[in-house]
Design an enzyme around this catalytic site. Structure first.
Site, short mmCIF file in Angstrom:
data_model
loop_
_atom_site.label_atom_id
_atom_site.label_comp_id
_atom_site.label_asym_id
_atom_site.label_seq_id
_atom_site.Cartn_x
_atom_site.Cartn_y
_atom_site.Cartn_z
N ASP A 12 0.87 -1.17 0.00
CA ASP A 12 0.00 0.00 0.00
C ASP A 12 0.92 1.23 0.00
O ASP A 12 2.13 1.11 0.19
CB ASP A 12 -0.88 -0.05 1.26
N ASP A 14 -0.40 5.06 0.97
CA ASP A 14 -0.79 6.13 1.90
C ASP A 14 -0.76 5.66 3.34
O ASP A 14 -1.43 4.69 3.70
CB ASP A 14 -2.18 6.66 1.54
#
Length: 229
Positions: A12, A14
Protein backbone atom coordinates in the site's frame (compact mmCIF):
# COMPACT_ATOMS: atom_id res chain seq x y z
CA UNK A 1 2.15 -17.94 14.86
CA UNK A 2 3.75 -19.69 11.89
CA UNK A 3 4.17 -17.64 8.71
CA UNK A 4 4.18 -19.10 5.21
CA UNK A 5 7.13 -18.36 2.89
CA UNK A 6 6.35 -15.89 0.09
CA UNK A 7 8.01 -14.88 -3.18
CA UNK A 8 6.30 -11.56 -4.08
CA UNK A 9 5.46 -8.43 -2.11
CA UNK A 10 2.71 -5.80 -2.52
CA UNK A 11 2.78 -2.40 -0.81
CA UNK A 12 0.00 0.00 0.00
CA UNK A 13 1.19 3.63 -0.19
CA UNK A 14 -0.79 6.13 1.90
CA UNK A 15 0.13 5.97 5.56
CA UNK A 16 2.53 3.09 4.92
CA UNK A 17 5.24 4.44 2.58
CA UNK A 18 4.22 8.12 2.68
CA UNK A 19 2.82 10.25 5.52
CA UNK A 20 -0.19 11.15 3.38
CA UNK A 21 -2.81 9.85 5.83
CA UNK A 22 -1.91 12.80 8.06
CA UNK A 23 -2.29 15.11 5.08
CA UNK A 24 -5.68 13.64 4.14
CA UNK A 25 -6.84 14.43 7.67
CA UNK A 26 -5.73 18.07 7.34
CA UNK A 27 -7.33 18.39 3.89
CA UNK A 28 -10.68 16.89 4.88
CA UNK A 29 -10.86 18.85 8.13
CA UNK A 30 -10.20 22.06 6.19
CA UNK A 31 -13.20 21.26 3.99
CA UNK A 32 -15.70 20.11 6.63
CA UNK A 33 -14.78 22.96 9.00
CA UNK A 34 -16.51 25.32 6.57
CA UNK A 35 -19.76 23.59 7.53
CA UNK A 36 -19.10 23.42 11.27
CA UNK A 37 -18.22 19.71 11.16
CA UNK A 38 -15.38 17.64 12.61
CA UNK A 39 -13.52 14.93 10.67
CA UNK A 40 -13.04 12.37 13.45
CA UNK A 41 -10.58 9.51 13.61
CA UNK A 42 -13.50 7.08 13.92
CA UNK A 43 -14.78 8.26 10.54
CA UNK A 44 -11.27 8.16 9.07
CA UNK A 45 -10.89 4.53 10.17
CA UNK A 46 -13.93 3.53 8.14
CA UNK A 47 -12.76 5.10 4.91
CA UNK A 48 -9.00 4.47 4.90
CA UNK A 49 -8.28 2.40 1.79
CA UNK A 50 -11.47 3.30 -0.08
CA UNK A 51 -11.44 4.67 -3.60
CA UNK A 52 -11.89 8.42 -4.18
CA UNK A 53 -15.60 8.35 -4.98
CA UNK A 54 -16.34 5.95 -2.10
CA UNK A 55 -14.52 8.24 0.33
CA UNK A 56 -16.41 11.30 -0.86
CA UNK A 57 -19.77 9.53 -0.63
CA UNK A 58 -19.05 8.41 2.94
CA UNK A 59 -17.81 11.79 4.23
CA UNK A 60 -20.69 13.73 2.69
CA UNK A 61 -23.25 11.23 4.02
CA UNK A 62 -21.73 10.69 7.50
CA UNK A 63 -21.36 14.42 8.20
CA UNK A 64 -24.53 15.43 6.34
CA UNK A 65 -22.64 18.03 4.31
CA UNK A 66 -24.70 20.40 2.13
CA UNK A 67 -22.59 19.57 -0.95
CA UNK A 68 -22.46 16.72 -3.45
CA UNK A 69 -19.78 14.07 -3.52
CA UNK A 70 -18.47 15.59 -6.74
CA UNK A 71 -18.11 18.98 -5.03
CA UNK A 72 -16.27 17.33 -2.13
CA UNK A 73 -13.85 15.71 -4.59
CA UNK A 74 -13.22 19.06 -6.29
CA UNK A 75 -12.57 20.77 -2.94
CA UNK A 76 -10.28 17.90 -1.97
CA UNK A 77 -8.21 18.33 -5.13
CA UNK A 78 -7.59 21.98 -4.26
CA UNK A 79 -6.35 20.95 -0.83
CA UNK A 80 -4.18 18.16 -2.23
CA UNK A 81 -2.52 20.51 -4.72
CA UNK A 82 -1.17 22.45 -1.75
CA UNK A 83 -0.42 19.60 0.69
CA UNK A 84 0.74 16.60 -1.33
CA UNK A 85 3.90 17.85 -3.10
CA UNK A 86 5.82 17.80 0.20
CA UNK A 87 5.06 14.27 1.39
CA UNK A 88 7.59 12.55 3.62
CA UNK A 89 8.62 8.89 3.82
CA UNK A 90 7.46 6.79 6.75
CA UNK A 91 10.14 5.18 8.97
CA UNK A 92 11.79 2.13 7.39
CA UNK A 93 10.00 2.41 4.03
CA UNK A 94 13.01 3.33 1.89
CA UNK A 95 15.26 0.71 3.52
CA UNK A 96 12.72 -2.10 3.04
CA UNK A 97 11.80 -1.27 -0.57
CA UNK A 98 15.47 -0.97 -1.55
CA UNK A 99 16.25 -4.23 0.28
CA UNK A 100 13.67 -6.15 -1.73
CA UNK A 101 14.79 -4.52 -4.97
CA UNK A 102 18.47 -5.28 -4.32
CA UNK A 103 17.61 -8.92 -3.56
CA UNK A 104 15.48 -9.34 -6.71
CA UNK A 105 12.23 -9.84 -4.79
CA UNK A 106 9.36 -8.79 -7.12
CA UNK A 107 7.50 -5.83 -5.58
CA UNK A 108 4.30 -4.08 -6.61
CA UNK A 109 2.45 -0.94 -5.51
CA UNK A 110 -1.27 -1.41 -4.80
CA UNK A 111 -2.71 1.96 -3.81
CA UNK A 112 -6.30 3.16 -3.75
CA UNK A 113 -5.04 6.56 -4.94
CA UNK A 114 -5.62 7.74 -8.50
CA UNK A 115 -2.69 8.18 -10.89
CA UNK A 116 -3.19 11.96 -10.65
CA UNK A 117 -2.98 11.86 -6.84
CA UNK A 118 0.06 9.55 -6.97
CA UNK A 119 1.91 12.00 -9.23
CA UNK A 120 1.25 14.85 -6.79
CA UNK A 121 2.59 12.84 -3.85
CA UNK A 122 5.65 11.34 -5.54
CA UNK A 123 6.96 13.52 -8.35
CA UNK A 124 8.63 16.26 -6.30
CA UNK A 125 10.73 14.17 -3.89
CA UNK A 126 10.27 10.42 -4.35
CA UNK A 127 10.47 9.46 -8.02
CA UNK A 128 13.72 7.51 -7.59
CA UNK A 129 12.34 5.29 -4.83
CA UNK A 130 9.03 4.64 -6.58
CA UNK A 131 10.83 3.82 -9.83
CA UNK A 132 11.82 0.57 -8.09
CA UNK A 133 8.17 -0.57 -8.48
CA UNK A 134 7.78 -1.86 -12.05
CA UNK A 135 4.23 -2.89 -11.19
CA UNK A 136 1.90 -0.10 -10.01
CA UNK A 137 -1.89 -0.33 -9.60
CA UNK A 138 -3.94 2.83 -8.91
CA UNK A 139 -7.30 1.78 -7.51
CA UNK A 140 -9.20 5.01 -8.09
CA UNK A 141 -8.27 5.27 -11.78
CA UNK A 142 -7.76 1.66 -12.88
CA UNK A 143 -10.74 0.19 -14.76
CA UNK A 144 -9.78 -3.35 -13.69
CA UNK A 145 -10.16 -2.48 -10.00
CA UNK A 146 -13.94 -2.58 -9.78
CA UNK A 147 -14.28 -2.31 -5.98
CA UNK A 148 -12.19 -0.55 -3.36
CA UNK A 149 -10.80 -2.10 -0.20
CA UNK A 150 -11.99 -4.06 1.85
CA UNK A 151 -12.82 -5.98 -1.36
CA UNK A 152 -9.80 -7.93 -2.69
CA UNK A 153 -9.83 -6.49 -6.23
CA UNK A 154 -6.74 -4.27 -6.03
CA UNK A 155 -4.45 -6.98 -4.67
CA UNK A 156 -5.66 -9.63 -7.11
CA UNK A 157 -5.23 -7.23 -10.06
CA UNK A 158 -1.80 -6.14 -8.84
CA UNK A 159 -0.58 -9.72 -8.33
CA UNK A 160 -1.76 -10.64 -11.82
CA UNK A 161 0.55 -7.97 -13.24
CA UNK A 162 3.72 -9.69 -12.08
CA UNK A 163 5.20 -11.41 -15.18
CA UNK A 164 5.18 -14.83 -13.51
CA UNK A 165 1.57 -14.46 -12.24
CA UNK A 166 2.06 -15.73 -8.65
CA UNK A 167 -0.71 -17.38 -6.66
CA UNK A 168 -2.26 -15.24 -3.91
CA UNK A 169 -0.63 -17.36 -1.19
CA UNK A 170 2.79 -16.48 -2.66
CA UNK A 171 2.19 -12.77 -2.04
CA UNK A 172 2.80 -10.75 1.12
CA UNK A 173 0.96 -7.44 1.55
CA UNK A 174 2.06 -4.45 3.64
CA UNK A 175 -0.83 -2.29 4.88
CA UNK A 176 -1.63 0.34 7.49
CA UNK A 177 -5.42 0.40 7.16
CA UNK A 178 -8.05 -1.97 8.52
CA UNK A 179 -9.83 -2.02 5.15
CA UNK A 180 -6.54 -2.88 3.46
CA UNK A 181 -5.90 -5.78 5.82
CA UNK A 182 -9.39 -7.14 5.13
CA UNK A 183 -8.80 -6.78 1.38
CA UNK A 184 -5.52 -8.69 1.52
CA UNK A 185 -7.07 -11.43 3.62
CA UNK A 186 -10.02 -11.68 1.21
CA UNK A 187 -7.48 -12.04 -1.62
CA UNK A 188 -5.94 -15.05 0.16
CA UNK A 189 -2.71 -13.25 1.00
CA UNK A 190 -0.75 -12.82 4.23
CA UNK A 191 -0.61 -9.23 5.44
CA UNK A 192 1.76 -7.26 7.66
CA UNK A 193 -0.05 -4.35 9.31
CA UNK A 194 1.65 -1.14 10.42
CA UNK A 195 -1.32 0.63 12.02
CA UNK A 196 -1.72 4.16 13.27
CA UNK A 197 -1.19 3.84 17.05
CA UNK A 198 -4.74 5.11 17.59
CA UNK A 199 -6.28 2.08 15.86
CA UNK A 200 -8.00 -0.10 18.51
CA UNK A 201 -6.13 -3.39 19.02
CA UNK A 202 -9.21 -5.49 18.27
CA UNK A 203 -9.29 -4.02 14.74
CA UNK A 204 -5.81 -5.36 13.98
CA UNK A 205 -6.70 -8.99 14.74
CA UNK A 206 -7.09 -10.01 11.08
CA UNK A 207 -3.48 -9.15 10.21
CA UNK A 208 -0.93 -11.96 9.91
CA UNK A 209 1.62 -9.79 11.75
CA UNK A 210 1.34 -6.36 13.40
CA UNK A 211 4.41 -4.13 13.81
CA UNK A 212 4.91 -0.54 14.98
CA UNK A 213 6.94 0.64 11.96
CA UNK A 214 8.50 -0.91 8.86
CA UNK A 215 11.84 -0.67 10.69
CA UNK A 216 10.65 -3.60 12.83
CA UNK A 217 10.01 -5.99 9.91
CA UNK A 218 12.16 -9.13 9.69
CA UNK A 219 12.02 -10.48 6.10
CA UNK A 220 13.29 -13.92 7.10
CA UNK A 221 10.01 -14.58 8.95
CA UNK A 222 8.41 -15.03 5.52
CA UNK A 223 11.31 -16.80 3.84
CA UNK A 224 12.69 -13.60 2.33
CA UNK A 225 16.39 -12.56 2.39
CA UNK A 226 17.31 -11.05 5.78
CA UNK A 227 18.89 -7.62 6.22
CA UNK A 228 22.65 -7.74 6.34
CA UNK A 229 24.07 -6.83 9.76
Amino acid sequence: MAFRPVTHVLFDMDGLILNTEDLYTVAFQNIVSQYGKNYTFDLKLKLMGLQTHETADMVVSALNLPITSEQFIEESKKQFDVLFPDTKLMPGAKRLIEHFHNNNIPIGLATSSSKESYDLKVNKHHTELFSLFPNKTFGSSDPEVKNGKPQPDIFLVSAKRFPDNPKPEQCLVFEDAVNGVLAAKAAGMQVVMVPDPRVPKNLTADATLVIDTLVDFKPELFGLPPFKP
